[in-house]
Design a protein around this motif. Sequence first.
Motif, PDB file in Angstrom:
ATOM      1  N   ILE A 229       9.841   8.366  31.587  1.00  0.00           N
ATOM      2  CA  ILE A 229      10.100   9.268  32.390  1.00  0.00           C
ATOM      3  C   ILE A 229       9.536  10.695  31.979  1.00  0.00           C
ATOM      4  N   GLN A 230       9.127  11.370  33.203  1.00  0.00           N
ATOM      5  CA  GLN A 230       8.659  12.595  32.953  1.00  0.00           C
ATOM      6  C   GLN A 230       9.535  13.776  33.186  1.00  0.00           C
ATOM      7  N   LEU A 231       9.726  14.153  31.703  1.00  0.00           N
ATOM      8  CA  LEU A 231      10.912  15.181  31.437  1.00  0.00           C
ATOM      9  C   LEU A 231      10.165  16.185  30.483  1.00  0.00           C
ATOM     10  N   SER A 232      10.884  17.418  30.487  1.00  0.00           N
ATOM     11  CA  SER A 232      10.472  18.328  29.394  1.00  0.00           C
ATOM     12  C   SER A 232      10.495  17.959  28.009  1.00  0.00           C
ATOM     13  N   ARG A 233       9.411  18.491  27.369  1.00  0.00           N
ATOM     14  CA  ARG A 233       9.397  18.167  25.969  1.00  0.00           C
ATOM     15  C   ARG A 233      10.312  18.959  24.984  1.00  0.00           C
ATOM     16  N   THR A 234      10.977  20.131  25.729  1.00  0.00           N
ATOM     17  CA  THR A 234      11.892  21.319  25.061  1.00  0.00           C
ATOM     18  C   THR A 234      12.859  20.620  24.312  1.00  0.00           C
ATOM     19  N   PRO A 235      13.567  19.415  24.437  1.00  0.00           N
ATOM     20  CA  PRO A 235      14.590  18.983  23.734  1.00  0.00           C
ATOM     21  C   PRO A 235      14.203  18.570  22.258  1.00  0.00           C
TER      22      PRO A 235
ATOM     23  N   TRP B 286       9.405  10.937  22.055  1.00  0.00           N
ATOM     24  CA  TRP B 286       8.143  11.712  22.715  1.00  0.00           C
ATOM     25  C   TRP B 286       6.983  10.820  22.664  1.00  0.00           C
ATOM     26  N   ASN B 287       6.339  10.551  23.734  1.00  0.00           N
ATOM     27  CA  ASN B 287       4.990  10.027  23.542  1.00  0.00           C
ATOM     28  C   ASN B 287       3.734  10.871  23.779  1.00  0.00           C
ATOM     29  N   PHE B 288       3.256  11.501  22.575  1.00  0.00           N
ATOM     30  CA  PHE B 288       2.187  12.541  22.632  1.00  0.00           C
ATOM     31  C   PHE B 288       1.215  12.200  23.160  1.00  0.00           C
ATOM     32  N   ALA B 289       0.683  10.988  23.294  1.00  0.00           N
ATOM     33  CA  ALA B 289      -0.711  10.373  24.148  1.00  0.00           C
ATOM     34  C   ALA B 289      -0.536  10.470  25.543  1.00  0.00           C
ATOM     35  N   GLN B 290       0.729  10.588  26.046  1.00  0.00           N
ATOM     36  CA  GLN B 290       0.922  10.715  27.640  1.00  0.00           C
ATOM     37  C   GLN B 290       1.654  11.922  28.185  1.00  0.00           C
ATOM     38  N   ASN B 291       2.253  12.513  27.089  1.00  0.00           N
ATOM     39  CA  ASN B 291       3.138  13.707  27.379  1.00  0.00           C
ATOM     40  C   ASN B 291       4.557  13.251  28.222  1.00  0.00           C
ATOM     41  N   THR B 292       5.007  12.308  27.670  1.00  0.00           N
ATOM     42  CA  THR B 292       6.203  11.899  28.576  1.00  0.00           C
ATOM     43  C   THR B 292       7.043  11.257  27.627  1.00  0.00           C
ATOM     44  N   TRP B 293       8.320  10.690  27.964  1.00  0.00           N
ATOM     45  CA  TRP B 293       9.268  10.258  27.112  1.00  0.00           C
ATOM     46  C   TRP B 293       9.455   8.827  27.385  1.00  0.00           C
ATOM     47  N   ASP B 294       9.583   8.271  26.121  1.00  0.00           N
ATOM     48  CA  ASP B 294       9.644   6.678  26.233  1.00  0.00           C
ATOM     49  C   ASP B 294      11.182   6.299  25.870  1.00  0.00           C
ATOM     50  N   PHE B 295      11.770   5.680  27.040  1.00  0.00           N
ATOM     51  CA  PHE B 295      13.212   5.638  26.787  1.00  0.00           C
ATOM     52  C   PHE B 295      13.253   3.816  26.582  1.00  0.00           C
ATOM     53  N   PHE B 296      14.241   3.642  25.851  1.00  0.00           N
ATOM     54  CA  PHE B 296      14.596   2.283  25.394  1.00  0.00           C
ATOM     55  C   PHE B 296      15.783   1.777  25.407  1.00  0.00           C
ATOM     56  N   ASN B 297      15.985   0.536  25.870  1.00  0.00           N
ATOM     57  CA  ASN B 297      17.394  -0.306  26.009  1.00  0.00           C
ATOM     58  C   ASN B 297      18.227   0.525  26.877  1.00  0.00           C
ATOM     59  N   GLY B 298      18.191   0.793  28.106  1.00  0.00           N
ATOM     60  CA  GLY B 298      18.937   1.765  28.939  1.00  0.00           C
ATOM     61  C   GLY B 298      19.374   1.140  30.167  1.00  0.00           C
ATOM     62  N   THR B 299      20.254   2.067  30.987  1.00  0.00           N
ATOM     63  CA  THR B 299      20.525   1.906  32.402  1.00  0.00           C
ATOM     64  C   THR B 299      20.382   3.193  33.151  1.00  0.00           C
ATOM     65  N   ILE B 300      19.781   3.154  34.479  1.00  0.00           N
ATOM     66  CA  ILE B 300      19.685   4.086  35.332  1.00  0.00           C
ATOM     67  C   ILE B 300      20.745   3.995  36.246  1.00  0.00           C
ATOM     68  N   TYR B 301      21.797   4.896  36.572  1.00  0.00           N
ATOM     69  CA  TYR B 301      22.659   4.886  37.502  1.00  0.00           C
ATOM     70  C   TYR B 301      22.300   5.946  38.723  1.00  0.00           C
ATOM     71  N   ILE B 302      22.035   5.428  39.974  1.00  0.00           N
ATOM     72  CA  ILE B 302      21.629   6.175  41.038  1.00  0.00           C
ATOM     73  C   ILE B 302      22.989   6.332  41.911  1.00  0.00           C
ATOM     74  N   VAL B 303      23.397   7.583  42.144  1.00  0.00           N
ATOM     75  CA  VAL B 303      24.508   8.056  42.636  1.00  0.00           C
ATOM     76  C   VAL B 303      24.588   8.851  44.079  1.00  0.00           C
TER      77      VAL B 303
END
Length: 392
Positions: free
Chosen positions: A260-266, A226-243
């Motif tokens: 990626i802009q997602l909720s901080r709740t997790p 979680w990126n506290f400065a920008q209130n977003t998630w930083d994901f590393f070494n991944g893949t996005i599949y669009i279906v």
Amino acid sequence: MKINVYKPWGSGQLFLPSVSILDRYLIQEIIPPFVFGVGLFSSVALTVGTVFDLVRQVAESGMAVSIAVQIFLLKMPEFIVLAFPMAMILSALMVYGRLSSDSELIALRSCGISLYRLLIPTLIFSFLITGLTFGFNEVIVPAANYRASITYEQALNEGQLPIQEDNIFYPEYDKIEIEGTDKKISRLVRLFYAEKFDRGQMLEVTILDRSQPDLTQIISSKSANWNFAQNTWDFFNGTIYIVNPDGSYRNIVRFDHKQIQLSRTPLDLASQKRGFDEMNIAQAQDYLKLMKLSGDQQRIVKTKVRIQQKYALPFSCVVFALLGVALGSRPQSTSRATSFGISVMVIFGYYLLSFVTGALGQKEILTPFFAAWLPTFLGIGIASFLLVRASK
């Protein structure tokens, strides 16, 4: 209770309440067996619930004896509080049973003192213990249980903080209308899953994103912060599949780093994870807010039931006091062994009923309020019925 007049030095009068001899006598009779009951029930529960496991860990896992003693002391408040209502019914049964067997109740009632008047000191004492129980459960027990849990896990992980949580599962729901009706149903729009949460980092993250009607995304990543400065998630070494809607892949995007802009709740769920016995009411309310954000109705209802149970549990002291007076006042001889046996049966029945109503509340058959308070209401009703019969 009488009102005595005290004349202080100088002119004027000061009215102060005084406790009658009868009230002092009954309270002095109740306190020793109550203390005995707290020691008895808490030691039995502590032995069964904690000591056996600690001894096994010392013998098999090499846990230090000093750590085991520390955990033992931290778990003591929880079992002492559980013993308060149990000791209440035992002390009431012993005291009023002895008064009945020694014909003291008959003598007092022949002087015009009713059973209801004899009940007052015990009832006041039970309310004091109710307040003490509530205070313990709010201030001391959650913090001690949480510290005991952390100490236990650190000891088993050789002094290192363990991974705080496994299998973080966070669904997000949205309400959609059914065509042609005014009804709405819950629809899963996003599912967040991480295999582990280790000191602020999510590991092996998978996200199913159905927030767009005609598009589904699946995000797979080795880690996420979680990126506290920008209130977003930083994901590393991944893949996005669009279906596509028909199930075919539209695109595959690989990345080393992506925001990626997602909720901080997790993150909040993983970092603030505590058992219900490690949370006070305020912390449970905060947890309920997190559950409402996820839309997980089952966990929301369970949390509501547990919060109501935290309010209702201390009042079991009053219920057990009334039942103890009602059962102890019967015109028959009641020994200590008999009092203990009756106490165990009543306690077992009460907590069994609490377990059943709690389960019905979690299944939404009962509302959270009635799921928690129904045993208290039934106990007071039964005790009142028995008191009316005993007073005749």
